[in-house]
Design a protein around this motif. Structure first.
Motif, PDB file in Angstrom:
ATOM      1  N   GLN A 112       0.805  -1.218   0.000  1.00 32.75           N
ATOM      2  CA  GLN A 112       0.000   0.000   0.000  1.00 32.75           C
ATOM      3  C   GLN A 112       0.842   1.275   0.000  1.00 32.75           C
ATOM      4  OE1 GLN A 112      -2.829  -0.142   3.212  1.00 32.75           O
ATOM      5  NE2 GLN A 112      -3.885  -1.903   2.368  1.00 32.75           N
ATOM      6  N   LEU A 113       1.940   1.278   0.725  1.00 31.37           N
ATOM      7  CA  LEU A 113       2.746   2.497   0.860  1.00 31.37           C
ATOM      8  C   LEU A 113       3.286   3.002  -0.476  1.00 31.37           C
ATOM      9  CD1 LEU A 113       3.825   4.570   2.869  1.00 31.37           C
ATOM     10  CD2 LEU A 113       5.837   3.130   3.134  1.00 31.37           C
ATOM     11  N   PRO A 114       3.936   2.171  -1.287  1.00 21.44           N
ATOM     12  CA  PRO A 114       4.437   2.698  -2.562  1.00 21.44           C
ATOM     13  C   PRO A 114       3.324   3.187  -3.493  1.00 21.44           C
ATOM     14  CG  PRO A 114       5.360   0.523  -2.121  1.00 21.44           C
ATOM     15  CD  PRO A 114       4.346   0.795  -1.074  1.00 21.44           C
ATOM     16  N   ILE A 115       2.183   2.507  -3.464  1.00 23.29           N
ATOM     17  CA  ILE A 115       1.067   2.943  -4.309  1.00 23.29           C
ATOM     18  C   ILE A 115       0.582   4.317  -3.851  1.00 23.29           C
ATOM     19  CG2 ILE A 115      -1.321   2.466  -4.972  1.00 23.29           C
ATOM     20  CD1 ILE A 115      -0.580  -0.552  -4.781  1.00 23.29           C
ATOM     21  N   GLY A 116       0.442   4.486  -2.552  1.00 29.11           N
ATOM     22  CA  GLY A 116       0.022   5.780  -2.022  1.00 29.11           C
ATOM     23  C   GLY A 116       1.023   6.879  -2.312  1.00 29.11           C
TER      24      GLY A 116
END
Length: 173
Positions: A112-116
């Motif tokens: 989730q972090l890289p996508i965000g």
């Protein structure tokens, strides 16, 4: 050659512009739509993590009385030495077959972090200043009402998702 990260951000930016075109030029609607699409795509991972977290909470409730007795004993034994207490508590949890962090937490965050971050960077670098959406006059500038709304919803979700505790139960920390 273009670094991989820049290619990811460009892909997200292109998706935003495509969605904005589909929504009559509204970049705000495109951001909302892309956010929903990403959340739906990540739903299987999110559900799996939630189920594992719920199983961990059940296991903790099952062993709570025994765990409390052991924790009190460890607190007395390691009074004044928080490092030794921490190691003893971790060892206790391991003996009881309980993980301190639910299985899959790092994977969920790692996906989730890289996508965000890519979405954020695409918005910051690709949104035209002065682009408006709903009450937000400029999507590039911070909005206090949105920050307050987000903080309130996050707090409400945290309270709603908090596990019920047994009366008199204490945190191991």
């Amino acid at each position: 050659a273009m670094p991989v990260w820049e290619m990811v951000v460009d892909l997200v930016r292109e998706a935003l512009f495509l969605l904005a075109h589909l929504f009559g030029g509204s970049i705000g609607a495109a951001i909302a739509a892309l956010s929903i699409i990403v959340r739906v795509a990540l739903l299987p991972l999110t559900v799996r993590f939630a189920l594992r977290t719920r199983a961990l909470q059940r296991r903790m409730q099952e062993i709570q009385p025994e765990l409390q007795r052991e924790l009190e004993r460890l607190r007395r034994r390691h009074a004044g030495d928080s490092r030794a207490l921490g190691q003893a508590v971790r060892a206790l949890y391991a003996r009881k077959g309980v993980r301190m962090v639910p299985e899959g937490a790092m994977l969920t965050t790692g996906v989730q972090l890289p996508i965000g971050l890519a979405l954020y960077q695409a918005i910051v670098s690709g949104v035209v200043p002065g682009s408006a959406f709903l009450w937000i006059a400029d999507l590039v500038r911070p909005d206090a009402a949105l920050a307050i709304l987000t903080a309130g919803l996050t707090g409400a979700a945290s309270v709603a998702a908090a596990p019920a505790t047994t009366p008199g139960a204490q945190s191991p920390w």
